[in-house]
Design an enzyme around this catalytic site. Structure first.
Site, PDB file in Angstrom:
ATOM      1  CG  HIS A   1      -1.918  -1.576   1.576  1.00 44.70           C
ATOM      2  ND1 HIS A   1      -2.896  -1.377   1.827  1.00 44.70           N
ATOM      3  CD2 HIS A   1      -1.774  -2.178   0.763  1.00 44.70           C
ATOM      4  CE1 HIS A   1      -3.785  -1.922   1.981  1.00 44.70           C
ATOM      5  NE2 HIS A   1      -3.085  -2.918   1.135  1.00 44.70           N
TER       6      HIS A   1
ATOM      7  CD  GLU B   1       0.432   1.158   4.570  1.00 40.22           C
ATOM      8  OE1 GLU B   1      -0.291   2.189   3.543  1.00 40.22           O
ATOM      9  OE2 GLU B   1      -1.179   1.292   4.550  1.00 40.22           O
TER      10      GLU B   1
END
Length: 627
Positions: free
Chosen positions: A391, A484
């Site tokens: 992500h 992330e």
């Protein structure tokens, strides 16, 4: 926070049930000796833009909601009229045009911004290079004036969601130092990100300087006056203004002219700028960034990312064409497992692994995206062992569980039975990621994950029901984390080489962890064939895995001594000690199971064999006693 879901998979070719580590792995790792898919390549799953909505005049309108101003060209979403605190006639950069006809390319995709982002959102521009005329508080200082920055939950804390000038500031300005002469071509702005307040600038001027003392403005071609650029009409939608003419300077200032009535001059911004040569060598050269790897660094799909990367908006990318949030679309298997645990049914009545899909989830009219169904089918077809989904928007590795066990709790530490393994995996990635290990970097938004080693339990961050991580753990053998990758949720194409350098070693190191733990084959003593769906249970860890069709299995474990039991229907269970060391490769832990007498009898009867009379009478007596 989750915009782009990237699941990469490669696995070893079929080599039979013999032991051996997976030969090739990228991000989803499957057990060797189980399945071979010819020509397997990394698979990219990304969420397309939302479907066009029909407007009153029959034209098509994208939900991305961006406005683009170029040479009197204004494309905007219909909105309520705003009352401005300092009314000023808006002088735009060029002519108005009619709305885009239905079925044609969105104007934002036609728009050529010319220069890439300077790096406010990605943090390439440091806090020390951002200044302002005034600030309401430290949490609303110029260092918070970065595009897409997210605020904390508390109003007025150290992590607010924009730069905001003091209310008594008569001439507010926000300034960026490019560090060296730069060709500025445009500005992107947003309002303040906050759950408590509404603040945004509705128009602004732009000035430039080479020494931060003498300034000149961006002028309108037709009038010769300072151009006043239309800005935002809501807090989140990014608005791009291209300059009437690019300007070469070191400093750029945004001077808010009008803002929402009752609010304050608050903005988040990104500057579009191209580097220029410095023939006199007066300025320190910016450190070279990028990669020497001969790769094709570009966005290979999703036009909005490649054309409108800074204009996509924070919330875009999670919903598919059916407006389904792919980040929460997997079946919630946590709730039925925890309810069964509370009733004392796990693992004797309800298994602690491979939980079935709920009935509602399998119905034809269930709200399940085709992308989600495809991924589930893929996971069932290939026995993955280790995986990660990628992500953007933060710098942290998040591990399961992602859903809080206490209903309605916004955040709560909710570890899995394999918490030690997940923390190991997360730490391996975070410890190898260049950006996460940069001690001089500042937090992306409102949390400093570096104090915890750049890893966090997903539920302790914020609860996410129906996540892919939890589903993988409870429905398959696969252990999966969320990475992330970057503060910038949608990196510009020119930032991809550096993003690759930041993550390539971490990706490879993470993949090597598939060899950590135990592996082996569970065989039938008589036939010496592998036993499919045998259960591998580790004493003290309330989560089992199963063997693949060839009887082979892989079980991720941290170094230590474990009592491991292999069991299968119709066989006597076998338990043995298995030691996991820090040495390379999984510890071989094979099992040979013997059929039970009842299973042998079933097989004889199935083969058409006659049962001896004495055995038949004995079985009849047993049935009578049972009745």
């Amino acid at each position: 926070m989750w915009g782009l879901l990237l699941a990469l998979a490669a696995f070893a070719p079929a080599v039979g049930p013999a032991l051996g580590a997976p030969r090739n792995s990228v991000l989803g790792l499957a057990q060797p000796g189980t399945t071979k898919v010819p020509g397997s390549t990394p698979a990219l799953h990304s969420s397309p833009a939302q479907p066009p909505a029909e407007t009153a005049n029959g034209t098509s309108e994208q939900h991305v909601r961006i406005r683009v101003i170029k040479k009197k060209k204004v494309i905007m979403k219909k909105r309520k009229k705003l009352t401005l605190t300092r009314p000023t006639p808006l002088v735009t950069a060029g002519p108005l045009v009619t709305p885009t006809p239905a079925g044609t390319l969105d104007p934002a995709e036609k728009q050529e911004t010319g220069c890439p982002p300077l790096g406010l959102e990605s943090l390439r521009v440091s806090d020390s290079r951002l200044e302002a005329s005034s600030s309401q508080s430290f949490g609303l200082g110029p260092h918070r004036g970065r595009l897409n920055i997210q605020s904390g939950l508390e109003d007025g804390d150290l992590y607010d969601g924009a730069w905001c000038a003091e209310e008594q500031d008569a001439d507010p300005w926000f300034q960026v130092d490019a560090g060296h002469p730069t060709r500025f071509s445009g500005v992107i702005t947003q309002g303040r990100n906050s759950v408590w307040r509404y603040d945004w600038v509705t128009s602004y001027k732009v000035q430039f300087s080479n020494d931060s003392r003498t300034w000149w403005g961006s002028r309108n071609h037709s009038s010769g006056m300072d151009a006043v650029f239309p800005a935002n009409s809501d807090p989140e939608t990014p608005v791009l203004n291209l300059l009437p003419e690019p300007q070469v300077a070191r400093f750029i200032r945004l001077l808010p002219q009008t803002w929402l009535q009752g609010g304050a001059p608050c903005l988040r911004a990104e500057i579009l700028a191209c580097p220029v040569s410095d023939p006199n060598d007066l300025f320190l050269e910016a450190p070279a960034s990028g990669s020497s790897d001969p790769l094709d660094f570009q966005h290979h799909n999703y036009k909005a990312m490649r054309k409108g990367s800074e204009l996509v908006g924070w919330a875009e990318g999670r919903w598919n064409n059916q407006s389904i949030d792919l980040n929460h679309n997997f079946a919630d298997l946590n709730t039925p497992l925890w309810e069964a645990q509370d009733d004392g049914k796990v693992p004797h009545i309800v298994p602690n692994h491979h939980l079935p899909l709920p009935t509602y989830y399998t119905l034809p009219n269930a709200t399940v995206a085709p992308e989600t169904r495809a991924v589930i089918k893929w996971m069932k077809r290939i026995p993955f062992v280790l995986s990660a989904n990628l992500h953007g928007g933060e710098l942290v590795v998040s591990y399961p569980f992602d859903m809080t066990r206490t209903p309605w709790a916004a955040r709560e530490l909710t570890p899995t039975p394999d918490d030690a393994v997940f923390r190991w995996l997360s730490t391996v990635y975070a410890g190898s990621n260049l950006a996460m290990q940069d001690t001089s970097r500042r937090p992306c938004h409102s949390q400093d994950f570096s104090v915890h080693g750049n890893i966090i339990n997903g539920a302790d961050w914020h609860t996410v029901p129906g996540s892919m991580n939890d589903f993988s753990y409870l429905h398959t053998n696969c252990f999966e984390v969320t990475v992330e990758l970057s503060c910038d949720k949608f990196p510009h194409e020119n930032e991809l080489p550096q993003e690759w350098e930041n993550n390539k070693d971490a990706l490879l190191t993470y993949l090597e962890q598939v060899r950590m733990g135990i592996a082996g084959v569970v065989r039938d003593k008589d036939t010496e064939l592998g036993i499919a769906d045998a259960v591998i249970a580790v004493d003290g860890i309330n989560h089992d895995v199963t063997t693949a069709w060839g009887g082979d299995y892989w079980r991720l474990l941290t170094p230590g001594d474990y009592m491991v039991t292999a069991s299968a229907e119709g066989y006597h269970s076998v338990t043995r000690n298995c030691r996991v060391t820090f040495e390379e490769g999984p510890f071989p832990c094979n099992f040979v199971l013997t059929k039970t007498p009842k299973q042998r009898l079933r097989e004889l009867l199935a083969a058409g064999a006659k049962v001896p009379p004495d055995l038949r009478r004995r079985l009849e007596r047993l049935r009578g006693q049972k009745d």
